[in-house]
Scaffold this motif. Structure first.
Motif, PDB file in Angstrom:
ATOM      1  N   THR A  14     -22.231  30.467 -55.149  1.00 34.87           N
ATOM      2  CA  THR A  14     -22.203  28.983 -55.483  1.00 34.87           C
ATOM      3  C   THR A  14     -23.019  28.387 -55.472  1.00 34.87           C
ATOM      4  O   THR A  14     -23.329  27.204 -56.489  1.00 34.87           O
ATOM      5  CB  THR A  14     -20.967  28.474 -54.634  1.00 34.87           C
ATOM      6  N   GLY A  15     -24.307  28.639 -54.701  1.00 40.76           N
ATOM      7  CA  GLY A  15     -25.279  27.995 -54.858  1.00 40.76           C
ATOM      8  C   GLY A  15     -25.391  26.528 -53.961  1.00 40.76           C
ATOM      9  O   GLY A  15     -26.042  25.889 -53.925  1.00 40.76           O
ATOM     10  N   SER A  16     -24.159  26.399 -53.161  1.00 40.49           N
ATOM     11  CA  SER A  16     -24.076  25.391 -52.341  1.00 40.49           C
ATOM     12  C   SER A  16     -24.593  25.648 -50.982  1.00 40.49           C
ATOM     13  O   SER A  16     -24.959  26.603 -50.729  1.00 40.49           O
ATOM     14  CB  SER A  16     -22.324  24.853 -52.285  1.00 40.49           C
ATOM     15  N   SER A  17     -24.640  24.514 -50.124  1.00 37.77           N
ATOM     16  CA  SER A  17     -25.189  24.736 -48.876  1.00 37.77           C
ATOM     17  C   SER A  17     -24.146  24.840 -47.836  1.00 37.77           C
ATOM     18  O   SER A  17     -24.641  25.464 -46.885  1.00 37.77           O
ATOM     19  CB  SER A  17     -26.153  23.404 -48.439  1.00 37.77           C
ATOM     20  N   THR A  18     -22.948  24.812 -48.534  1.00 37.36           N
ATOM     21  CA  THR A  18     -21.908  25.121 -47.177  1.00 37.36           C
ATOM     22  C   THR A  18     -20.842  25.658 -47.991  1.00 37.36           C
ATOM     23  O   THR A  18     -20.693  25.758 -49.410  1.00 37.36           O
ATOM     24  CB  THR A  18     -21.222  23.870 -46.580  1.00 37.36           C
ATOM     25  N   CYS A  19     -19.677  26.006 -47.245  1.00 39.24           N
ATOM     26  CA  CYS A  19     -18.478  26.513 -48.136  1.00 39.24           C
ATOM     27  C   CYS A  19     -17.213  26.223 -47.240  1.00 39.24           C
ATOM     28  O   CYS A  19     -17.260  25.787 -46.160  1.00 39.24           O
ATOM     29  CB  CYS A  19     -18.543  27.888 -48.315  1.00 39.24           C
ATOM     30  N   ASP A  20     -16.132  26.033 -48.119  1.00 42.80           N
ATOM     31  CA  ASP A  20     -14.921  25.346 -47.269  1.00 42.80           C
ATOM     32  C   ASP A  20     -13.754  26.196 -48.033  1.00 42.80           C
ATOM     33  O   ASP A  20     -13.604  26.132 -49.071  1.00 42.80           O
ATOM     34  CB  ASP A  20     -14.769  23.965 -47.774  1.00 42.80           C
ATOM     35  N   PHE A  21     -12.635  26.588 -47.016  1.00 47.61           N
ATOM     36  CA  PHE A  21     -11.500  27.225 -47.614  1.00 47.61           C
ATOM     37  C   PHE A  21     -10.257  26.542 -46.983  1.00 47.61           C
ATOM     38  O   PHE A  21      -9.378  26.921 -46.120  1.00 47.61           O
ATOM     39  CB  PHE A  21     -11.457  28.705 -46.963  1.00 47.61           C
ATOM     40  N   GLN A  49      -8.091  33.923 -46.471  1.00 48.69           N
ATOM     41  CA  GLN A  49      -9.118  32.910 -46.535  1.00 48.69           C
ATOM     42  C   GLN A  49      -9.200  32.265 -44.799  1.00 48.69           C
ATOM     43  O   GLN A  49      -8.257  32.029 -44.469  1.00 48.69           O
ATOM     44  CB  GLN A  49      -9.119  32.040 -47.432  1.00 48.69           C
ATOM     45  N   VAL A  50     -10.602  32.302 -44.514  1.00 53.72           N
ATOM     46  CA  VAL A  50     -10.714  31.833 -43.138  1.00 53.72           C
ATOM     47  C   VAL A  50     -11.557  30.502 -43.089  1.00 53.72           C
ATOM     48  O   VAL A  50     -12.865  30.713 -43.891  1.00 53.72           O
ATOM     49  CB  VAL A  50     -11.236  32.847 -42.235  1.00 53.72           C
ATOM     50  N   ASP A  51     -11.227  29.290 -43.077  1.00 52.60           N
ATOM     51  CA  ASP A  51     -12.106  28.335 -42.942  1.00 52.60           C
ATOM     52  C   ASP A  51     -12.830  28.340 -41.789  1.00 52.60           C
ATOM     53  O   ASP A  51     -12.114  28.520 -40.322  1.00 52.60           O
ATOM     54  CB  ASP A  51     -11.037  26.939 -42.694  1.00 52.60           C
ATOM     55  N   LEU A  52     -13.924  28.404 -41.278  1.00 51.69           N
ATOM     56  CA  LEU A  52     -14.755  28.737 -40.243  1.00 51.69           C
ATOM     57  C   LEU A  52     -15.682  27.708 -39.994  1.00 51.69           C
ATOM     58  O   LEU A  52     -17.105  27.536 -40.091  1.00 51.69           O
ATOM     59  CB  LEU A  52     -15.570  30.023 -40.661  1.00 51.69           C
ATOM     60  N   ASP A  53     -15.344  26.303 -39.565  1.00 49.09           N
ATOM     61  CA  ASP A  53     -16.093  25.204 -39.371  1.00 49.09           C
ATOM     62  C   ASP A  53     -16.781  25.461 -37.876  1.00 49.09           C
ATOM     63  O   ASP A  53     -16.168  25.998 -36.938  1.00 49.09           O
ATOM     64  CB  ASP A  53     -15.381  23.791 -39.319  1.00 49.09           C
ATOM     65  N   THR A  54     -17.998  25.060 -37.814  1.00 50.34           N
ATOM     66  CA  THR A  54     -18.536  24.600 -36.512  1.00 50.34           C
ATOM     67  C   THR A  54     -18.522  23.354 -36.185  1.00 50.34           C
ATOM     68  O   THR A  54     -18.473  22.339 -36.848  1.00 50.34           O
ATOM     69  CB  THR A  54     -19.745  25.336 -36.351  1.00 50.34           C
ATOM     70  N   ASN A  55     -19.328  23.091 -34.973  1.00 53.68           N
ATOM     71  CA  ASN A  55     -19.580  21.553 -34.559  1.00 53.68           C
ATOM     72  C   ASN A  55     -20.527  20.876 -35.508  1.00 53.68           C
ATOM     73  O   ASN A  55     -20.603  19.539 -35.447  1.00 53.68           O
ATOM     74  CB  ASN A  55     -20.082  21.242 -33.353  1.00 53.68           C
ATOM     75  N   PHE A  56     -21.020  21.486 -36.299  1.00 53.75           N
ATOM     76  CA  PHE A  56     -22.120  20.814 -36.921  1.00 53.75           C
ATOM     77  C   PHE A  56     -22.022  21.000 -38.936  1.00 53.75           C
ATOM     78  O   PHE A  56     -22.675  20.492 -39.482  1.00 53.75           O
ATOM     79  CB  PHE A  56     -23.622  21.572 -36.858  1.00 53.75           C
ATOM     80  N   THR A  57     -21.404  21.944 -38.985  1.00 53.30           N
ATOM     81  CA  THR A  57     -21.323  22.380 -40.470  1.00 53.30           C
ATOM     82  C   THR A  57     -20.104  23.279 -40.751  1.00 53.30           C
ATOM     83  O   THR A  57     -19.155  23.567 -39.908  1.00 53.30           O
ATOM     84  CB  THR A  57     -22.303  23.252 -40.934  1.00 53.30           C
ATOM     85  N   GLU A  58     -19.768  23.062 -42.168  1.00 55.02           N
ATOM     86  CA  GLU A  58     -18.697  23.908 -42.713  1.00 55.02           C
ATOM     87  C   GLU A  58     -18.929  25.103 -42.806  1.00 55.02           C
ATOM     88  O   GLU A  58     -20.060  25.481 -43.357  1.00 55.02           O
ATOM     89  CB  GLU A  58     -18.106  23.162 -44.225  1.00 55.02           C
ATOM     90  N   GLY A  59     -18.077  26.044 -43.149  1.00 56.40           N
ATOM     91  CA  GLY A  59     -18.167  27.568 -43.129  1.00 56.40           C
ATOM     92  C   GLY A  59     -16.847  28.121 -43.551  1.00 56.40           C
ATOM     93  O   GLY A  59     -15.929  27.528 -43.586  1.00 56.40           O
ATOM     94  N   CYS A  60     -17.003  29.524 -43.933  1.00 57.13           N
ATOM     95  CA  CYS A  60     -15.793  30.097 -44.667  1.00 57.13           C
ATOM     96  C   CYS A  60     -15.996  31.473 -44.636  1.00 57.13           C
ATOM     97  O   CYS A  60     -17.254  32.137 -44.187  1.00 57.13           O
ATOM     98  CB  CYS A  60     -15.492  29.787 -46.048  1.00 57.13           C
TER      99      CYS A  60
END
Length: 402
Positions: free
Chosen positions: A65-72, A30-41
Motif C-alpha cells: 500500500t505504501g502506507s506507514s500502518t495497516c488496519d483490518f 484478517q487479524v487486527d494487530l494493534d500495539t500500544n503505539f501503532t496500528e497493525g494487521c
C-alpha cells in the motif's frame, strides 16, 4: 564455482516467489494487530487440520500500500476463482490482492475511484466483499457512498479504466426500499450460483437492519425486513448486521446485536432461524461473551467458520475460530483457540493485541502455477553485470593457477 553460480542464479530468479503460499482448503482470516503505539494487521492462515501460520504480515501489506500502518477493522476478504486472494485494508482504502508469487499488489486504489463521478464521498470498503462464483468478478460494498461495485479480475492492474468499474446498485436504489438515511452497507455480502447478491444493511439506531437481494438482472428487493428478523425468538430487540455473511444453499448472517449469534436465512422466503446461539458459541470457546466480528466463511464440506472476537471478565480480546457443520450445528467445535492465536502472535509480534474484527475466506482452488518470469531491461542489465563479475572471478582464478 559452478555450484556457486548455479545457486546464485536460482536465488536471483526465484527469491520472493515462494513466500505467502496457500492451498485449496486453507482458511484465511484478517487479524487486527494493534500495539500500544501503532496500528497493525496480519492475515492468519489455518490449514484444514487447524495448524496456523502467517499468510501475510503487516510488512507485506504496508509494502503493497505504501502506507506507514495497516488496519483490518471492518474489512473484507475473498478467495478468487483464479486462486488469488483479494482483500481490503482500512488505512489505504485500496483493494489489494496476493498474486501467484505471494506478493501484495493493488487491484484498484481509492484515489482512482474518488476521481469518478459515481464516488462523491471518500471510499470505505467494509465487510462486504465476495467473488461471483460464475464470472469470477469481485463484488464489494462501499459503505461511504452506499454502492455495490463489481470489478473484473482478468484485466491489467491497478485498474485505471472507468469501464472496469461497474456500479450494480447505488444509494438511491436502496433508498427506494427503506428510508435513504437508514441505508448503511456496513455488513457482509454473499453471492449464489444464480448470481444473486445478498447484501446486509446496518440500520443502526433506526432499527432498519435488513437484508437486500440483488438479482443478476439488476432487480433489487428486500429479502428480510427488520420486523421479520426481530420476530425470531432470542434475536432482538437490537439487531446489528454489521458483520460477515456466507452462502451455501442457505444464507448465513452474523448478528452482533443482542443476539451475538449466527442466523440461517432462506434465500427466497427469508424465514430467519438461529443456527447457533451465543451460549452455544461460548460453550465451544470457553468465553463468557461472544462477538461474531471476525467474519463467516464456508469450506467445500459445508462447514461454516466463525471468527469470534469474544472475551471473559477481566480478559478481553480472546479471538478464536469456531467450526460449525451447517447440517448439524450442535457438533460445533473449536477450530483455533484463543490461546493458539495469542501465543502465535506473541512470538511474531510481541506486545500486539490480535483481534478478529474483519472477515475470513476459505480458498477453494489452488493458485495458478508460477511461471519463471522473463527479465525486464533492468533485470537483463543486472544479470549481465553479475555474469560479467562471475566471469572476471573465474578468469582471475585461472590466472593465479597458471
Amino acid at each position: 564455482m559452478k555450484k556457486i553460480i548455479g545457486g546464485f542464479l536460482i536465488l536471483f530468479l526465484f527469491a520472493g516467489y515462494s513466500a505467502n503460499a496457500s492451498e485449496a482448503g486453507d482458511l484465511l482470516i484478517q487479524v487486527d494487530l494493534d500495539t500500544n503505539f501503532t496500528e497493525g494487521c496480519s492475515i492468519l492462515k489455518a490449514k484444514p487440520d487447524g495448524t496456523i501460520s502467517e499468510f501475510l504480515s503487516g510488512a507485506d501489506i504496508i509494502q503493497g500500500t505504501g502506507s506507514s500502518t495497516c488496519d483490518f477493522d471492518d474489512t473484507g476478504i475473498a478467495a478468487g476463482l483464479n486462486g488469488l486472494i483479494y482483500f481490503s485494508e482500512d488505512t489505504s482504502d485500496d483493494i489489494l490482492f496476493v498474486d501467484a508469487r505471494g506478493q501484495v499488489r493493488t487491484l484498484v486504489t481509492d484515489t482512482f475511484l474518488e476521481s469518478l463521478p459515481s464516488f462523491p464521498e471518500t471510499i470505505d470498503w467494509d465487510n462486504g466483499m465476495a467473488i461471483n462464483p460464475v464470472t469470477g468478478t469481485l463484488v464489494a460494498a462501499d459503505e461511504d457512498n452506499e454502492v455495490i461495485v463489481e470489478f473484473p479480475t482478468d484485466v491489467p492492474t491497478p485498474i485505471q479504466n472507468p469501464d472496469h468499474v461497474n456500479i450494480l446498485a447505488d444509494e438511491a436504489d436502496f433508498g427506494a426500499l427503506i428510508p435513504i438515511e437508514d441505508v448503511d452497507l456496513e455488513g457482509g455480502i454473499a453471492i449464489d450460483q444464480q448470481q444473486n447478491i445478498y447484501i446486509t444493511n446496518d440500520g443502526g439506531n433506526s432499527n432498519n437492519d435488513a437484508i437486500f437481494k440483488l438479482t443478476s438482472q439488476g432487480d433489487l428487493s428486500l429479502l428480510c425486513t427488520y420486523a421479520q428478523l426481530n420476530a425470531v425468538p432470542g434475536i432482538g430487540p437490537e439487531v446489528n448486521l454489521d458483520v460477515g455473511v456466507a452462502f451455501d444453499g442457505s444464507l448465513y448472517v452474523g448478528d452482533d446485536g443482542d443476539c451475538d449469534c449466527i442466523l440461517e436465512i432462506n434465500p427466497v422466503t427469508c424465514n430467519p432461524q438461529i443456527l447457533i446461539t451465543e451460549n452455544e458459541i461460548e460453550l465451544v470457546t470457553g468465553n463468557t461473551s461472544a462477538d461474531p466480528e471476525g467474519g463467516l466463511c464456508i469450506d467445500s464440506n459445508m462447514n461454516l467458520f466463525l471468527g469470534d472476537d469474544g472475551s471473559r471478565p477481566g480478559d478481553a480480546d480472546r479471538p478464536s475460530i469456531v467450526k460449525v457443520p451447517t447440517g448439524n450445528p450442535s457438533n460445533a467445535s473449536l477450530f483455533v483457540s484463543p490461546e493458539e492465536v495469542r501465543d502465535f502472535y506473541e512470538v511474531i509480534a510481541p506486545g500486539g493485541d490480535p483481534r478478529f474484527e474483519g472477515s475470513c475466506g476459505v480458498k477453494l482452488v489452488d493458485s495458478p502455477e508460477f511461471q519463471v518470469p522473463t527479465l525486464s531491461e533492468w533485470g537483463l542489465i543486472t544479470m549481465a553485470a553479475v555474469l560479467g563479475l562471475v566471469g572476471l572471478m573465474v578468469a582471475r582464478r585461472r590466472t593465479v593457477k597458471a
